[in-house]
Design a protein around this motif. Structure first.
Motif, PDB file in Angstrom:
ATOM      1  N   VAL A  33       8.014   6.299 -42.007  1.00 11.36           N
ATOM      2  CA  VAL A  33       7.756   7.531 -42.357  1.00 11.36           C
ATOM      3  C   VAL A  33       7.325   8.558 -43.454  1.00 11.36           C
ATOM      4  CG1 VAL A  33       7.815   9.722 -40.668  1.00 11.36           C
ATOM      5  CG2 VAL A  33       8.275   7.067 -39.583  1.00 11.36           C
ATOM      6  N   LEU A  34       6.705   9.026 -43.393  1.00  9.53           N
ATOM      7  CA  LEU A  34       6.177  10.433 -44.636  1.00  9.53           C
ATOM      8  C   LEU A  34       6.133  11.124 -43.853  1.00  9.53           C
ATOM      9  CD1 LEU A  34       6.082  11.791 -47.307  1.00  9.53           C
ATOM     10  CD2 LEU A  34       3.717  11.239 -47.122  1.00  9.53           C
ATOM     11  N   ALA A  35       7.066  12.879 -44.333  1.00  6.71           N
ATOM     12  CA  ALA A  35       7.256  13.857 -43.452  1.00  6.71           C
ATOM     13  C   ALA A  35       6.508  14.732 -44.439  1.00  6.71           C
ATOM     14  CB  ALA A  35       8.866  14.103 -42.896  1.00  6.71           C
ATOM     15  N   VAL A  36       5.292  15.693 -43.734  1.00 10.26           N
ATOM     16  CA  VAL A  36       5.284  16.860 -44.203  1.00 10.26           C
ATOM     17  C   VAL A  36       5.759  18.619 -43.526  1.00 10.26           C
ATOM     18  CG1 VAL A  36       3.148  17.540 -46.022  1.00 10.26           C
ATOM     19  CG2 VAL A  36       3.983  15.500 -45.919  1.00 10.26           C
ATOM     20  N   ASP A  37       5.837  18.971 -44.642  1.00  8.96           N
ATOM     21  CA  ASP A  37       5.952  20.516 -43.952  1.00  8.96           C
ATOM     22  C   ASP A  37       6.303  21.509 -45.495  1.00  8.96           C
ATOM     23  OD1 ASP A  37       7.807  21.430 -41.101  1.00  8.96           O
ATOM     24  OD2 ASP A  37       7.929  23.662 -42.978  1.00  8.96           O
ATOM     25  N   ARG A  38       6.046  23.074 -45.622  1.00  6.28           N
ATOM     26  CA  ARG A  38       5.762  23.586 -46.676  1.00  6.28           C
ATOM     27  C   ARG A  38       7.382  24.404 -46.192  1.00  6.28           C
ATOM     28  NH1 ARG A  38       2.899  29.337 -44.159  1.00  6.28           N
ATOM     29  NH2 ARG A  38       4.278  29.250 -42.216  1.00  6.28           N
ATOM     30  N   ASP A  39       8.704  24.626 -45.711  1.00 10.83           N
ATOM     31  CA  ASP A  39       9.419  23.928 -45.893  1.00 10.83           C
ATOM     32  C   ASP A  39      10.603  23.259 -45.901  1.00 10.83           C
ATOM     33  OD1 ASP A  39      12.286  25.363 -45.345  1.00 10.83           O
ATOM     34  OD2 ASP A  39      11.499  26.853 -43.599  1.00 10.83           O
ATOM     35  N   ASP A  40      11.481  23.178 -47.164  1.00  8.59           N
ATOM     36  CA  ASP A  40      12.120  22.660 -48.048  1.00  8.59           C
ATOM     37  C   ASP A  40      13.343  22.776 -46.465  1.00  8.59           C
ATOM     38  OD1 ASP A  40      11.460  21.489 -49.780  1.00  8.59           O
ATOM     39  OD2 ASP A  40      11.372  23.287 -51.371  1.00  8.59           O
ATOM     40  N   SER A  41      13.705  23.612 -45.931  1.00 10.60           N
ATOM     41  CA  SER A  41      14.759  23.520 -45.439  1.00 10.60           C
ATOM     42  C   SER A  41      14.748  22.608 -44.555  1.00 10.60           C
ATOM     43  CB  SER A  41      15.545  24.607 -44.771  1.00 10.60           C
ATOM     44  OG  SER A  41      14.438  25.410 -43.964  1.00 10.60           O
ATOM     45  N   VAL A  70       3.917   5.738 -41.225  1.00 14.25           N
ATOM     46  CA  VAL A  70       2.993   7.311 -40.227  1.00 14.25           C
ATOM     47  C   VAL A  70       3.755   8.199 -40.500  1.00 14.25           C
ATOM     48  CG1 VAL A  70       3.750   8.419 -38.566  1.00 14.25           C
ATOM     49  CG2 VAL A  70       4.405   6.036 -37.814  1.00 14.25           C
ATOM     50  N   LEU A  71       2.407   9.186 -40.605  1.00 12.06           N
ATOM     51  CA  LEU A  71       2.280  10.714 -41.770  1.00 12.06           C
ATOM     52  C   LEU A  71       3.068  11.433 -40.620  1.00 12.06           C
ATOM     53  CD1 LEU A  71       2.109  12.380 -43.817  1.00 12.06           C
ATOM     54  CD2 LEU A  71      -0.401  12.570 -43.366  1.00 12.06           C
ATOM     55  N   VAL A  72       3.527  12.267 -40.934  1.00  4.68           N
ATOM     56  CA  VAL A  72       3.974  13.167 -39.691  1.00  4.68           C
ATOM     57  C   VAL A  72       4.147  14.806 -40.372  1.00  4.68           C
ATOM     58  CG1 VAL A  72       5.519  14.358 -38.366  1.00  4.68           C
ATOM     59  CG2 VAL A  72       5.351  12.284 -38.112  1.00  4.68           C
ATOM     60  N   ALA A  73       3.141  16.153 -40.050  1.00  6.70           N
ATOM     61  CA  ALA A  73       3.162  16.873 -40.534  1.00  6.70           C
ATOM     62  C   ALA A  73       3.317  17.774 -39.936  1.00  6.70           C
ATOM     63  CB  ALA A  73       1.862  17.184 -40.887  1.00  6.70           C
ATOM     64  N   GLY A  74       4.760  18.455 -40.236  1.00  9.29           N
ATOM     65  CA  GLY A  74       5.359  19.274 -39.639  1.00  9.29           C
ATOM     66  C   GLY A  74       6.650  18.541 -39.324  1.00  9.29           C
ATOM     67  N   ALA A  75       7.650  19.627 -39.779  1.00 16.76           N
ATOM     68  CA  ALA A  75       9.108  18.723 -39.805  1.00 16.76           C
ATOM     69  C   ALA A  75       9.927  19.785 -38.908  1.00 16.76           C
ATOM     70  CB  ALA A  75      10.000  17.903 -40.831  1.00 16.76           C
ATOM     71  N   GLY A  76       8.884  20.392 -37.635  1.00 17.95           N
ATOM     72  CA  GLY A  76       9.488  21.335 -37.238  1.00 17.95           C
ATOM     73  C   GLY A  76      10.624  21.001 -36.176  1.00 17.95           C
ATOM     74  N   ARG A 100       6.951  17.781 -49.895  1.00 18.04           N
ATOM     75  CA  ARG A 100       6.745  19.743 -49.470  1.00 18.04           C
ATOM     76  C   ARG A 100       5.592  20.057 -50.261  1.00 18.04           C
ATOM     77  NH1 ARG A 100       7.395  25.011 -51.396  1.00 18.04           N
ATOM     78  NH2 ARG A 100       7.980  24.415 -53.988  1.00 18.04           N
ATOM     79  N   LEU A 101       4.528  20.607 -49.108  1.00 15.87           N
ATOM     80  CA  LEU A 101       3.190  20.974 -49.408  1.00 15.87           C
ATOM     81  C   LEU A 101       2.817  21.425 -48.246  1.00 15.87           C
ATOM     82  CD1 LEU A 101       1.449  16.804 -49.671  1.00 15.87           C
ATOM     83  CD2 LEU A 101       2.237  18.733 -51.601  1.00 15.87           C
ATOM     84  N   ASP A 102       1.809  22.423 -48.459  1.00 15.59           N
ATOM     85  CA  ASP A 102       1.645  23.482 -47.787  1.00 15.59           C
ATOM     86  C   ASP A 102       0.081  22.760 -47.861  1.00 15.59           C
ATOM     87  OD1 ASP A 102      -0.199  26.178 -46.340  1.00 15.59           O
ATOM     88  OD2 ASP A 102       0.986  27.395 -48.262  1.00 15.59           O
ATOM     89  N   LEU A 103      -0.146  23.332 -46.176  1.00 13.39           N
ATOM     90  CA  LEU A 103      -1.043  22.179 -45.747  1.00 13.39           C
ATOM     91  C   LEU A 103      -2.501  23.418 -44.987  1.00 13.39           C
ATOM     92  CD1 LEU A 103       0.195  19.592 -43.533  1.00 13.39           C
ATOM     93  CD2 LEU A 103      -0.386  19.669 -45.453  1.00 13.39           C
ATOM     94  N   SER A 137      10.096  16.667 -35.677  1.00 19.02           N
ATOM     95  CA  SER A 137      11.626  16.124 -36.233  1.00 19.02           C
ATOM     96  C   SER A 137      11.777  14.911 -35.293  1.00 19.02           C
ATOM     97  CB  SER A 137      12.610  16.789 -37.001  1.00 19.02           C
ATOM     98  OG  SER A 137      12.678  17.646 -35.817  1.00 19.02           O
ATOM     99  N   ALA A 138      11.415  15.532 -34.028  1.00 17.85           N
ATOM    100  CA  ALA A 138      11.800  14.890 -32.705  1.00 17.85           C
ATOM    101  C   ALA A 138      10.925  13.150 -33.217  1.00 17.85           C
ATOM    102  CB  ALA A 138      11.567  15.777 -31.711  1.00 17.85           C
ATOM    103  N   CYS A 139      10.041  13.555 -33.798  1.00 21.85           N
ATOM    104  CA  CYS A 139       8.804  11.969 -33.583  1.00 21.85           C
ATOM    105  C   CYS A 139       9.346  11.449 -33.958  1.00 21.85           C
ATOM    106  CB  CYS A 139       7.495  12.706 -33.623  1.00 21.85           C
ATOM    107  SG  CYS A 139       6.748  13.702 -31.828  1.00 21.85           S
ATOM    108  N   ILE A 140       9.729  11.992 -35.693  1.00 21.45           N
ATOM    109  CA  ILE A 140      10.201  11.270 -36.815  1.00 21.45           C
ATOM    110  C   ILE A 140      11.206  10.355 -36.643  1.00 21.45           C
ATOM    111  CG2 ILE A 140      10.908  11.555 -39.438  1.00 21.45           C
ATOM    112  CD1 ILE A 140       9.263  14.850 -39.672  1.00 21.45           C
TER     113      ILE A 140
END
Ligand SMILES: NC(=O)c1ccc[n+]([C@@H]2O[C@H](COP(=O)([O-])OP(=O)(O)OC[C@H]3O[C@@H](n4cnc5c(N)ncnc54)[C@H](O)[C@@H]3O)[C@@H](O)[C@H]2O)c1
Length: 248
Positions: free
Chosen positions: A38-46, A15-21, A59-62, A25-28
Protein backbone atom coordinates in the motif's frame (compact mmCIF):
# COMPACT_ATOMS: atom_id res chain seq x y z
CA UNK A 1 -11.36 -24.11 3.88
CA UNK A 2 -9.74 -21.03 2.22
CA UNK A 3 -9.14 -18.02 4.45
CA UNK A 4 -10.90 -14.72 3.79
CA UNK A 5 -7.62 -13.35 2.47
CA UNK A 6 -7.35 -16.18 -0.09
CA UNK A 7 -10.95 -15.50 -1.12
CA UNK A 8 -10.24 -11.79 -1.63
CA UNK A 9 -7.06 -12.54 -3.54
CA UNK A 10 -5.48 -9.25 -2.46
CA UNK A 11 -2.15 -10.68 -1.37
CA UNK A 12 0.51 -8.87 -3.39
CA UNK A 13 -1.98 -6.36 -4.83
CA UNK A 14 -0.49 -2.90 -5.33
CA UNK A 15 -2.86 -0.39 -3.78
CA UNK A 16 -2.85 3.41 -3.83
CA UNK A 17 -5.06 4.97 -1.15
CA UNK A 18 -5.64 8.71 -1.58
CA UNK A 19 -6.62 10.15 1.79
CA UNK A 20 -5.33 8.79 5.07
CA UNK A 21 -8.18 10.16 7.18
CA UNK A 22 -10.74 8.15 9.09
CA UNK A 23 -12.05 5.97 6.25
CA UNK A 24 -8.80 5.85 4.24
CA UNK A 25 -6.66 4.80 7.22
CA UNK A 26 -9.10 2.02 8.18
CA UNK A 27 -8.94 0.70 4.60
CA UNK A 28 -5.14 0.92 4.58
CA UNK A 29 -4.97 -1.20 7.73
CA UNK A 30 -7.18 -3.90 6.19
CA UNK A 31 -5.37 -3.90 2.84
CA UNK A 32 -2.07 -4.38 4.67
CA UNK A 33 -3.62 -7.19 6.75
CA UNK A 34 -4.79 -8.84 3.50
CA UNK A 35 -1.19 -8.89 2.27
CA UNK A 36 -1.39 -5.97 -0.16
CA UNK A 37 1.39 -3.44 -0.76
CA UNK A 38 0.00 0.00 0.00
CA UNK A 39 1.01 3.57 -0.77
CA UNK A 40 -0.93 6.16 1.23
CA UNK A 41 -1.10 9.73 -0.08
CA UNK A 42 -2.39 12.72 1.85
CA UNK A 43 -1.59 16.44 2.05
CA UNK A 44 -1.44 16.25 5.84
CA UNK A 45 1.79 14.85 7.31
CA UNK A 46 0.17 14.12 10.65
CA UNK A 47 -2.39 11.79 9.00
CA UNK A 48 0.41 9.89 7.26
CA UNK A 49 2.54 9.70 10.41
CA UNK A 50 -0.41 8.29 12.38
CA UNK A 51 -0.58 5.28 10.06
CA UNK A 52 2.49 3.69 11.61
CA UNK A 53 4.45 0.98 9.78
CA UNK A 54 2.95 -1.19 7.06
CA UNK A 55 2.20 1.31 4.30
CA UNK A 56 4.53 3.51 2.27
CA UNK A 57 3.55 7.19 2.43
CA UNK A 58 3.84 10.26 0.25
CA UNK A 59 2.72 13.79 1.09
CA UNK A 60 0.98 15.30 -1.92
CA UNK A 61 -1.78 17.82 -2.56
CA UNK A 62 -4.27 16.15 -4.90
CA UNK A 63 -5.95 19.37 -6.03
CA UNK A 64 -3.48 19.71 -8.89
CA UNK A 65 -2.95 17.61 -12.01
CA UNK A 66 0.73 17.32 -11.06
CA UNK A 67 -0.14 16.05 -7.58
CA UNK A 68 -2.42 13.36 -9.01
CA UNK A 69 0.06 12.34 -11.71
CA UNK A 70 2.84 12.25 -9.08
CA UNK A 71 0.73 10.01 -6.82
CA UNK A 72 0.29 7.43 -9.57
CA UNK A 73 3.95 7.68 -10.58
CA UNK A 74 4.97 7.18 -6.94
CA UNK A 75 2.75 4.07 -6.73
CA UNK A 76 4.38 2.62 -9.84
CA UNK A 77 7.83 3.48 -8.54
CA UNK A 78 7.42 2.32 -4.94
CA UNK A 79 5.00 -0.60 -5.42
CA UNK A 80 6.13 -1.75 -8.86
CA UNK A 81 2.75 -1.06 -10.47
CA UNK A 82 -0.83 -0.18 -9.62
CA UNK A 83 -3.76 -2.59 -9.31
CA UNK A 84 -6.15 -0.76 -6.99
CA UNK A 85 -7.00 2.92 -6.44
CA UNK A 86 -9.08 4.06 -3.49
CA UNK A 87 -10.08 7.74 -3.55
CA UNK A 88 -10.95 8.79 -0.01
CA UNK A 89 -10.33 12.53 0.22
CA UNK A 90 -13.07 15.02 0.84
CA UNK A 91 -14.12 18.18 2.65
CA UNK A 92 -17.42 19.80 3.54
CA UNK A 93 -18.53 23.27 4.62
CA UNK A 94 -22.06 23.34 5.99
CA UNK A 95 -23.76 26.59 5.03
CA UNK A 96 -26.95 27.40 3.11
CA UNK A 97 -26.65 27.99 -0.64
CA UNK A 98 -27.42 31.72 -0.16
CA UNK A 99 -24.34 32.03 2.05
CA UNK A 100 -22.03 29.83 -0.02
CA UNK A 101 -19.14 31.83 -1.44
CA UNK A 102 -17.61 31.08 -4.83
CA UNK A 103 -14.33 30.16 -3.11
CA UNK A 104 -16.07 27.50 -0.98
CA UNK A 105 -17.89 26.05 -4.00
CA UNK A 106 -14.65 25.90 -6.00
CA UNK A 107 -12.57 24.47 -3.14
CA UNK A 108 -15.06 21.69 -2.34
CA UNK A 109 -15.60 20.72 -6.00
CA UNK A 110 -11.85 20.76 -6.62
CA UNK A 111 -11.00 18.54 -3.66
CA UNK A 112 -13.97 16.15 -3.79
CA UNK A 113 -14.67 15.82 -7.50
CA UNK A 114 -11.90 17.24 -9.69
CA UNK A 115 -9.25 15.28 -7.78
CA UNK A 116 -11.27 12.10 -8.45
CA UNK A 117 -11.31 12.87 -12.17
CA UNK A 118 -7.59 13.71 -12.27
CA UNK A 119 -6.45 10.81 -10.12
CA UNK A 120 -8.82 8.37 -11.82
CA UNK A 121 -7.56 9.50 -15.22
CA UNK A 122 -3.90 9.08 -14.20
CA UNK A 123 -4.56 5.65 -12.65
CA UNK A 124 -6.81 4.69 -15.58
CA UNK A 125 -3.99 5.24 -18.07
CA UNK A 126 -1.82 2.74 -16.20
CA UNK A 127 -4.63 0.23 -15.59
CA UNK A 128 -6.03 0.28 -19.14
CA UNK A 129 -2.53 -0.27 -20.47
CA UNK A 130 -2.03 -3.18 -18.03
CA UNK A 131 -5.44 -4.67 -18.80
CA UNK A 132 -6.40 -4.82 -15.12
CA UNK A 133 -7.48 -2.44 -12.40
CA UNK A 134 -9.91 -1.67 -9.63
CA UNK A 135 -10.98 1.87 -8.75
CA UNK A 136 -13.14 2.67 -5.72
CA UNK A 137 -14.41 6.15 -4.87
CA UNK A 138 -16.07 7.53 -1.74
CA UNK A 139 -19.45 8.92 -2.67
CA UNK A 140 -22.02 9.64 0.07
CA UNK A 141 -25.71 9.36 0.86
CA UNK A 142 -25.58 13.09 0.07
CA UNK A 143 -25.23 12.11 -3.58
CA UNK A 144 -28.96 11.35 -3.67
CA UNK A 145 -30.42 12.91 -0.50
CA UNK A 146 -31.00 16.67 -0.32
CA UNK A 147 -29.44 17.50 3.02
CA UNK A 148 -29.73 21.23 3.70
CA UNK A 149 -26.45 23.18 3.95
CA UNK A 150 -24.73 20.61 1.71
CA UNK A 151 -24.92 22.35 -1.71
CA UNK A 152 -21.36 21.95 -3.02
CA UNK A 153 -20.76 18.70 -1.11
CA UNK A 154 -23.92 17.05 -2.48
CA UNK A 155 -23.14 18.30 -5.99
CA UNK A 156 -19.62 16.88 -5.75
CA UNK A 157 -20.91 13.48 -4.61
CA UNK A 158 -23.61 13.35 -7.29
CA UNK A 159 -20.79 14.12 -9.71
CA UNK A 160 -18.76 11.21 -8.31
CA UNK A 161 -21.66 8.82 -9.00
CA UNK A 162 -21.82 9.81 -12.65
CA UNK A 163 -18.04 10.00 -13.12
CA UNK A 164 -17.83 6.43 -11.80
CA UNK A 165 -20.47 5.23 -14.25
CA UNK A 166 -18.77 6.77 -17.28
CA UNK A 167 -15.29 5.56 -16.32
CA UNK A 168 -16.76 2.10 -15.65
CA UNK A 169 -18.34 2.00 -19.10
CA UNK A 170 -15.27 3.29 -20.92
CA UNK A 171 -12.88 0.85 -19.25
CA UNK A 172 -15.06 -2.26 -18.81
CA UNK A 173 -13.63 -4.01 -21.86
CA UNK A 174 -10.09 -3.34 -20.61
CA UNK A 175 -10.32 -5.28 -17.35
CA UNK A 176 -10.76 -2.17 -15.19
CA UNK A 177 -13.73 -1.91 -12.81
CA UNK A 178 -14.85 1.37 -11.25
CA UNK A 179 -17.27 1.56 -8.31
CA UNK A 180 -18.14 3.76 -5.35
CA UNK A 181 -19.17 3.23 -1.78
CA UNK A 182 -21.67 5.73 -0.41
CA UNK A 183 -21.51 5.90 3.39
CA UNK A 184 -24.09 7.41 5.67
CA UNK A 185 -22.85 9.46 8.62
CA UNK A 186 -19.65 7.99 10.03
CA UNK A 187 -17.78 9.63 12.88
CA UNK A 188 -14.43 10.96 11.56
CA UNK A 189 -12.64 14.33 11.53
CA UNK A 190 -14.94 15.27 8.64
CA UNK A 191 -18.11 14.95 10.71
CA UNK A 192 -17.08 15.09 14.39
CA UNK A 193 -17.49 18.83 15.03
CA UNK A 194 -20.93 18.78 13.45
CA UNK A 195 -22.04 15.60 15.25
CA UNK A 196 -20.86 17.06 18.59
CA UNK A 197 -23.36 19.95 18.32
CA UNK A 198 -26.27 19.60 20.76
CA UNK A 199 -28.87 17.11 19.50
CA UNK A 200 -27.22 16.51 16.10
CA UNK A 201 -25.88 12.99 16.74
CA UNK A 202 -29.28 11.90 18.15
CA UNK A 203 -31.13 13.48 15.23
CA UNK A 204 -29.03 11.72 12.58
CA UNK A 205 -29.14 8.42 14.45
CA UNK A 206 -32.94 8.60 14.57
CA UNK A 207 -33.03 8.65 10.74
CA UNK A 208 -31.05 5.41 10.34
CA UNK A 209 -33.23 2.27 10.26
CA UNK A 210 -30.33 0.26 11.71
CA UNK A 211 -30.50 2.53 14.77
CA UNK A 212 -26.90 3.73 14.79
CA UNK A 213 -24.38 5.78 12.84
CA UNK A 214 -21.73 4.00 10.81
CA UNK A 215 -18.16 3.30 11.85
CA UNK A 216 -15.11 3.24 9.61
CA UNK A 217 -15.03 -0.54 10.09
CA UNK A 218 -18.43 -0.81 8.38
CA UNK A 219 -16.77 0.47 5.21
CA UNK A 220 -13.60 -1.60 4.96
CA UNK A 221 -15.35 -4.86 3.98
CA UNK A 222 -17.24 -3.26 1.08
CA UNK A 223 -14.08 -1.48 -0.15
CA UNK A 224 -11.94 -4.63 0.01
CA UNK A 225 -14.68 -6.64 -1.69
CA UNK A 226 -14.87 -4.15 -4.59
CA UNK A 227 -11.06 -4.30 -4.86
CA UNK A 228 -11.01 -8.09 -4.80
CA UNK A 229 -10.99 -10.72 -7.50
CA UNK A 230 -14.53 -11.65 -6.40
CA UNK A 231 -15.85 -8.35 -7.80
CA UNK A 232 -14.46 -8.78 -11.34
CA UNK A 233 -17.94 -8.45 -12.94
CA UNK A 234 -19.18 -5.63 -10.70
CA UNK A 235 -18.69 -2.22 -12.27
CA UNK A 236 -20.39 1.17 -12.32
CA UNK A 237 -22.10 0.61 -8.96
CA UNK A 238 -22.66 2.96 -6.07
CA UNK A 239 -22.89 0.75 -2.99
CA UNK A 240 -24.80 2.51 -0.20
CA UNK A 241 -23.32 1.52 3.13
CA UNK A 242 -25.70 3.41 5.36
CA UNK A 243 -27.71 1.14 7.66
CA UNK A 244 -30.75 1.80 5.48
CA UNK A 245 -30.57 5.63 5.68
CA UNK A 246 -31.45 6.03 1.99
CA UNK A 247 -34.55 3.83 2.41
CA UNK A 248 -36.43 6.46 4.42
N1 LIG B 1 -17.25 10.47 7.43
C1 LIG B 1 -18.44 10.39 6.85
O1 LIG B 1 -19.50 10.43 7.50
C2 LIG B 1 -18.54 10.26 5.36
C3 LIG B 1 -19.80 9.99 4.83
C4 LIG B 1 -19.93 9.89 3.44
C5 LIG B 1 -18.83 10.04 2.63
N2 LIG B 1 -17.62 10.31 3.17
C6 LIG B 1 -16.49 10.50 2.24
O2 LIG B 1 -15.44 9.60 2.54
C7 LIG B 1 -14.18 10.19 2.19
C8 LIG B 1 -13.24 10.15 3.38
O3 LIG B 1 -13.81 10.88 4.45
P1 LIG B 1 -13.32 10.76 5.96
O4 LIG B 1 -14.52 10.71 6.80
O5 LIG B 1 -12.27 9.71 6.09
O6 LIG B 1 -12.69 12.21 6.14
P2 LIG B 1 -11.35 12.67 6.87
O7 LIG B 1 -11.46 14.14 7.03
O8 LIG B 1 -11.09 11.84 8.09
O9 LIG B 1 -10.23 12.32 5.78
C9 LIG B 1 -10.10 13.04 4.58
C10 LIG B 1 -8.63 13.10 4.24
O10 LIG B 1 -8.50 13.79 3.00
C11 LIG B 1 -7.27 14.52 3.07
N3 LIG B 1 -7.29 15.59 2.06
C12 LIG B 1 -8.18 16.62 1.97
N4 LIG B 1 -7.86 17.38 0.93
C13 LIG B 1 -6.76 16.83 0.35
C14 LIG B 1 -5.96 17.19 -0.77
N5 LIG B 1 -6.21 18.28 -1.48
N6 LIG B 1 -4.91 16.40 -1.09
C15 LIG B 1 -4.63 15.30 -0.37
N7 LIG B 1 -5.34 14.92 0.72
C16 LIG B 1 -6.39 15.69 1.06
C17 LIG B 1 -7.28 15.08 4.49
O11 LIG B 1 -5.99 15.51 4.90
C18 LIG B 1 -7.80 13.88 5.26
O12 LIG B 1 -6.75 13.06 5.76
C19 LIG B 1 -14.51 11.61 1.70
O13 LIG B 1 -14.65 11.60 0.29
C20 LIG B 1 -15.87 11.88 2.33
O14 LIG B 1 -16.61 12.84 1.62
C21 LIG B 1 -17.45 10.42 4.51
Amino acid sequence: MPSVNDWLGLSGARVLVAGAGGIGSACIKEFVAAGASVLAVDRDDSRLAALGPGAATERLDLTTTEGCDDAVAAAQDRLGGLDVLVHSIGVNHRVPILETADEDWNRILEINLTSAFRLGRAAGRVMVEAGFGRQIYCSSVSSILAHPDHGPYAASKGGINQLVRVMAREWASRGVTVNAIAPGYVETELTRTHLDRPGVREHYTSMVPAGRLGTVNDLTGPVLYLASRQAAFVTGHVLYVDGGRTLV
